[in-house]
Design an enzyme around this catalytic site. Structure first.
Site, PDB file in Angstrom:
ATOM      1  N   SER A  68       0.809  -1.211   0.000  1.00  0.00           N
ATOM      2  CA  SER A  68       0.000   0.000   0.000  1.00  0.00           C
ATOM      3  C   SER A  68       0.849   1.271   0.000  1.00  0.00           C
ATOM      4  O   SER A  68       1.632   1.498  -0.914  1.00  0.00           O
ATOM      5  CB  SER A  68      -0.958  -0.039   1.189  1.00  0.00           C
ATOM      6  OG  SER A  68      -2.019   0.880   1.014  1.00  0.00           O
ATOM      7  N   ASP A 101      -6.296  -3.906  -1.861  1.00  0.00           N
ATOM      8  CA  ASP A 101      -5.097  -3.630  -1.054  1.00  0.00           C
ATOM      9  C   ASP A 101      -4.529  -4.909  -0.439  1.00  0.00           C
ATOM     10  O   ASP A 101      -5.257  -5.761   0.063  1.00  0.00           O
ATOM     11  CB  ASP A 101      -5.496  -2.651   0.065  1.00  0.00           C
ATOM     12  CG  ASP A 101      -4.321  -2.076   0.814  1.00  0.00           C
ATOM     13  OD1 ASP A 101      -3.543  -2.853   1.395  1.00  0.00           O
ATOM     14  OD2 ASP A 101      -4.196  -0.841   0.844  1.00  0.00           O
TER      15      ASP A 101
END
Length: 433
Positions: A55, A230
């Protein structure tokens, strides 16, 4: 000098705008270790054999691959216009009726996934079209190909982790394992996890679901559309465990004798149990006991990808490399500001208080601040937390394992102790595993 077969890992947590902490941390480390206060990304990467990231951390890794100076990477998080490109808010017309109603309860997406992808390509034009497999050559300093990349994503339809690798010969890759176990000849086709650009991998890794982006990251892999959330959804918001596994799988292939790990977080804020018996100076230092319910549970699950995994992953990875359980592992360094209650015993008696340099209002704000910090006021507060930690202002370092008083049991109690061991990597021989 360190042993020639020492394998160094740089692991970067997810955390959205809070990844600014990682950049500031690296700047201080390189200034005080190599007398290089503003290194280029390639200069930083040259000190590591593997960079694992998720991320927000994957954006930092990619910006280093772009060869931006650390000061320039810091501006990506510091500049309101750039932040707003990555976190591009949905317009009224882009929200469905259901999504609009959900936002009343602070649930649902706020940002446009497709515009984030476009923004990443604009911010990182030099690597936007470079496949993962070609990144090590791109970042090589003086022609020395060394640094591999490992980015964590979550396959939306298969409900599985997907690791985007630059090293297609890694013994941790499914296709390589299959060839080895079945004694198959080398394939002409490159494994699919290498045939994406680093920017696409970052896009996948940084598309947080539910409360953040409105749809999965979508791009083609081997000419077929793939969908990703994610990598934090996989429990690897702190990707150190997958990085250590990667190193162990390749130990024989690459002659690895010693593994050194630098794991950098994006800040963590802790509270005491709501029924804590020792007096606290501020009630805000304790969690609130609130009844579970559908709305609250959805809110909690929407942000849970940032919670316990940083603690668990670091301890498990540390134990794999350090079965003798040293209290201060020189070759396993976790750096992360931990804004937490401090147990004091002074004239006021034994009680919990805030660390020096942080007031109650700042603690409450940081505790409630989400990873998508986009306001200048929020960024300034993250920077204050980071500077306090980096300069021994009172905010401690996150332990690999803490005791009942939240003090360091295993790991490095403060940034200075962690920095000293990092510097030692480059000044004296390391112990073999």
């Amino acid at each position: 000098m360190p042993n020639a077969k020492t394998y160094r890992i740089l692991s970067l947590d997810g955390g959205g705008s809070w990844a600014l902490i990682q950049v500031k941390c690296l700047r201080k480390l390189f200034a005080e270790t190599f007398n290089n206060p503003d290194p280029t990304g390639h200069e930083v990467l040259a000190e590591f054999d593997l960079v694992s990231a998720n991320s927000g951390g994957s954006l930092v890794a990619a910006a280093m691959a772009e060869n931006l100076k650390l000061s320039e990477i810091e501006k990506i998080f510091d500049n309101e216009k750039l932040r707003s490109k990555v976190f591009s808010r949905l317009s009224f017309f882009e929200k469905s009726l259901l999504a609009s109603v959900a936002r009343i309860f602070k649930i649902g997406a706020k940002y446009a996934t497709k515009r984030k992808h476009t923004a990443l390509k604009e911010i990182l034009p030099g690597i936007a079209k470079i496949d993962m497999t070609d990144i090590p050559a791109h970042v090589a300093v003086n022609g020395a190909i060394k640094t591999q990349f490992l980015i964590v994503g979550y396959d939306y339809y298969r409900n599985r982790a997907e690791l985007f690798r630059s090293d297609c010969d890694s013994m941790a890759s499914t296709s390589v394992i299959e060839r080895k176990l079945k004694n198959l000849p080398p394939q002409e086709a490159t494994p699919s996890d290498c045939m994406v650009s680093l920017v696409d991998a970052v896009h996948a890794s940084s598309t947080a679901p539910v409360n953040y982006f409105n749809e999965p990251a979508t791009f083609k892999v081997n000419n077929k559309p793939k969908y990703y959330w994610d990598g934090g959804v996989t429990g690897n918001n702190n990707p150190v465990l997958v990085a250590v596994t990667e190193a162990i799988c390749n130990r024989a292939q690459y002659g690895i004798e010693n593994v050194q790990v630098l794991s950098i977080g994006t800040g963590t804020v802790l509270q005491l149990q709501y029924d804590e018996e020792i007096p606290v100076r501020y009630d805000e230092l304790k969690t609130k006991q609130e009844a579970p319910g559908l709305i609250r549970d959805i809110q909690k699950m929407g942000t849970s990808i940032l919670n316990d995994p940083p603690d668990t992953a670091a301890f498990v990875a540390y134990m794999i490399l350090n079965p003798d359980m040293p209290a201060k592992p020189i070759d396993f360094i976790r750096m992360n500001p931990a804004l937490r209650p401090m147990l004091l015993d002074d004239a006021a008696g034994k009680h919990w208080d805030l660390p020096a340099g942080i007031n109650k209002e700042e603690y409450v704000k940081l505790n409630t601040m989400d990873m998508d910090a986009v306001e200048d006021e929020e960024i300034l507060l993250i920077k204050k937390l980071c500077d306090n930690w980096l300069n021994a202002g009172g905010v401690p370092n996150q332990s690999i394992r803490s005791n009942s008083s939240l003090d360091c049991l295993i790991g490095h109690a403060d940034f200075e102790a962690a920095k000293t061991d990092f510097k030692n990597w480059f000044t004296k021989p390391t112990n073999l595993l």
